[in-house]
Design an enzyme around this catalytic site. Structure first.
Site, mmCIF file in Angstrom:
data_model
loop_
_atom_site.group_PDB
_atom_site.id
_atom_site.type_symbol
_atom_site.label_atom_id
_atom_site.label_comp_id
_atom_site.label_asym_id
_atom_site.label_seq_id
_atom_site.Cartn_x
_atom_site.Cartn_y
_atom_site.Cartn_z
ATOM 1 N N SER A 85 125.748 68.907 19.955
ATOM 2 C CA SER A 85 125.666 67.580 20.545
ATOM 3 C C SER A 85 124.602 66.744 19.816
ATOM 4 C CB SER A 85 125.373 67.729 22.042
ATOM 5 O OG SER A 85 125.607 66.541 22.734
ATOM 6 N N ASP B 172 136.899 65.985 22.948
ATOM 7 C CA ASP B 172 135.499 66.002 23.378
ATOM 8 C C ASP B 172 135.119 64.598 23.848
ATOM 9 O OD1 ASP B 172 132.728 66.149 23.633
ATOM 10 O OD2 ASP B 172 132.462 67.355 21.833
ATOM 11 N N HIS C 83 133.037 70.575 25.424
ATOM 12 C CA HIS C 83 131.878 70.151 24.630
ATOM 13 C C HIS C 83 131.057 71.390 24.313
ATOM 14 C CE1 HIS C 83 128.956 67.351 23.109
ATOM 15 N NE2 HIS C 83 128.018 67.738 23.960
#
Length: 523
Positions: free
Chosen positions: A210, A429, A458
């Site tokens: 991320s 995502d 994710h």
């Protein structure tokens, strides 16, 4: 629009106040030859035996290495397979604001004992986070429930939220002053290189999820010769940092909400919320209106409902619990499961560290619109097509319109000097939309992009999917990469949708499911 501008000016929200800025380039900052004192390692509190912790002292301002120092909390689990030693492997779980101290334990399990034993597994809390010193907190009660409805009913409510966000930004500036100038991703990347020095390593390997993908890409841009192996999973689009990225998220989370509502409709015999996605969506927003009128147990109002169900956009194995909570509230008036789900997925009251660091990093990494009128236009436009997240996302970021320091410059990502890298991205995502993986792959010519088609989760690596994990582990074992192909280099089938417990008692899919509820970069 003229009336809106007049109202904004009258409220004192048209333009930001005084700003502190700078213009130093990353190259000037990197001129420092500072070497941190040797860390003093000791068994970490609250972590498994064999994981050591220490503080690494770094300059608050890397351009002034003899000036004020701050401390970065670092953890490690030393390699035990010295015959196949692979060096130090650093990890960042995302955020910005996520703690990485537990990484040696978390990643040790994900890599498996054999591969984990070959690395010194290194976790760390980036500057301002968790156990690092100072640990930021601007207003510990800012996120306490029940908050004003994210979706403003009129301009008066919108301006009240904007004033609230400005107050948060002011509190951060009053508490942390000059430190806020030095909370960028470039600062964190500089800290990573000092961790490398403190470990006595010429190079490091890195796994980032991320926001951690942007941190890793920044480190690779600034210190390409220091990178041994680079894994980025669920990738931020470096061209959209950060205002555009948040607008992109609104549309991606809307699509995942649609998928979730359709999944509930498929199991109407279990949840009784309707046989179409539109039926279920209507039930959700009816529940939201009811909670606005009467919050559940004085804890879950409309915002808290949104925050709880946002968790389903990160990981679909959460769908059965969320669907059950919604069903029991709507069909039986039972708020207990909803309040419980909020406690697990949505409640951030009493701990402001994540929001404080998130703000300090994102508000100074890149420029944000300063006049509130620009936000007003952009976010109402977004809300028209993406109501699920838009205004909640606006208020999670609105402090950046009033942040007391202005971004110095946006770091340009350049991966041309990186010899190998491995990237993972899901096409659905929501937190880091698919284009981020495509763009980062373009910027790193020697990288390989592994895509999961339509899974919507994710964070892909270490969740038990052989297509993903075999590639990941092979690369971390000896640097093996998949063959270079046009577009994505490898396509993997998605994790299957979950099955409600009442159904799965008689039917179970043989396909693998994500192995835990950990999600990178989740707010």
């Amino acid at each position: 629009m003229k009336k809106i501008l007049i109202a904004l000016a009258a409220a004192g929200l048209g333009l930001s106040g005084a700003l502190v800025g700078g213009s130093a380039t990353a190259d000037a900052r990197r001129a420092s030859e500072y070497t941190p004192p040797a860390p003093r390692w000791a068994q970490c509190e609250d972590l498994p035996a064999g994981i050591e912790c220490a503080m690494v002292e770094v300059p608050m301002d890397h351009r002034r290495p003899k000036g004020q120092k701050i401390k970065i909390a670092v953890s490690r689990k030393k390699a035990t397979d010295t015959a196949h030693y692979q060096g130090a492997l650093l990890f960042n779980p995302g955020g910005p604001g996520g703690s990485g101290l537990a990484y040696p334990s978390v990643m040790g399990a994900r890599l498996g004992d054999e591969l984990a034993a070959r690395y010194d597994l290194i976790g760390f809390d980036p500057r301002g986070v968790g156990a690092s010193e100072p640990s930021l907190s601007c207003d510990p009660h800012y996120s306490d429930p029940v908050r004003p409805d994210y979706v403003p009913a009129d301009l008066t409510e919108e301006l009240a939220w904007a004033r609230r966000a400005r107050g948060y930004a002011t509190a951060c500036g009053e508490k942390y002053g000059a430190l806020l100038e030095h909370m960028t991703t470039v600062d964190a990347a500089e800290d990573m290189d000092l961790i490398r020095k403190a470990l006595g390593r010429r190079q490091i390997s890195y796994v980032g999820y991320s926001y951690g993908t942007y941190l890793g890409a920044t480190y690779a841009t600034l210190f390409p010769d220091r990178v041994r192996r680079l894994v980025l999973d669920s990738i931020v689009d470096p061209q959209r940092v950060w205002y555009g990225h948040n607008l992109d998220q609104n549309q991606a989370f809307e699509a995942r909400a649609d998928d979730f509502f359709a999944w509930i409709a498929k199991y109407d015999s279990t949840y009784h919320l309707g046989t179409t996605a539109a039926d279920v969506e209507k039930a959700y927003y009816t529940a939201r209106a009811k909670l606005k009128a009467t919050p559940a147990e004085d804890r879950v109002g409309p915002d808290e409902l949104d925050d709880t169900f946002l968790a389903g956009g990160y990981l679909k194995t959460r769908w059965p619990r969320l669907a059950d909570a919604l069903s029991r509230y709507v069909t039986a008036g039972d708020a207990g499961p909803l309040v419980s789900a909020f406690g697990v997925y949505g409640d951030s009251s009493g701990d402001d560290n994540t929001l404080a660091v998130y703000s300090a990093v994102e508000c100074t990494d890149a420029r944000w619109p300063r006049p509130w009128a620009a936000w007003h236009i952009d976010w109402w436009r977004s809300y028209r097509t993406a109501p699920f997240l838009s205004w909640g996302n606006a208020w999670f970021n609105a402090q950046c319109a009033y942040w007391p320091v202005r971004a110095r410059h946006q770091q340009r990502i350049d991966g041309r000097r990186i010899r190998s890298a491995l990237f993972f991205q899901d096409t659905k995502d929501a937190a880091t939309p698919y284009q981020g993986g495509v763009e980062m792959h373009r910027l790193f010519p020697a990288s390989r992009l592994v895509v999961m088609d339509g899974g919507g989760n994710h964070g892909l690596t270490g969740r038990g999917d052989a297509c993903v994990d075999d590639i990941w582990k092979a690369y971390l074992t000896d640097g093996t990469l998949p063959a270079d192909r046009p577009g994505p280099d490898v396509r993997c089938a998605p994790f299957p949708d979950p099955v409600p417990p009442s159904v799965s008692a008689t039917f179970k899919s043989a396909a693998p499911q994500p192995s835990d509820d950990w999600v990178p970069g989740e707010r």
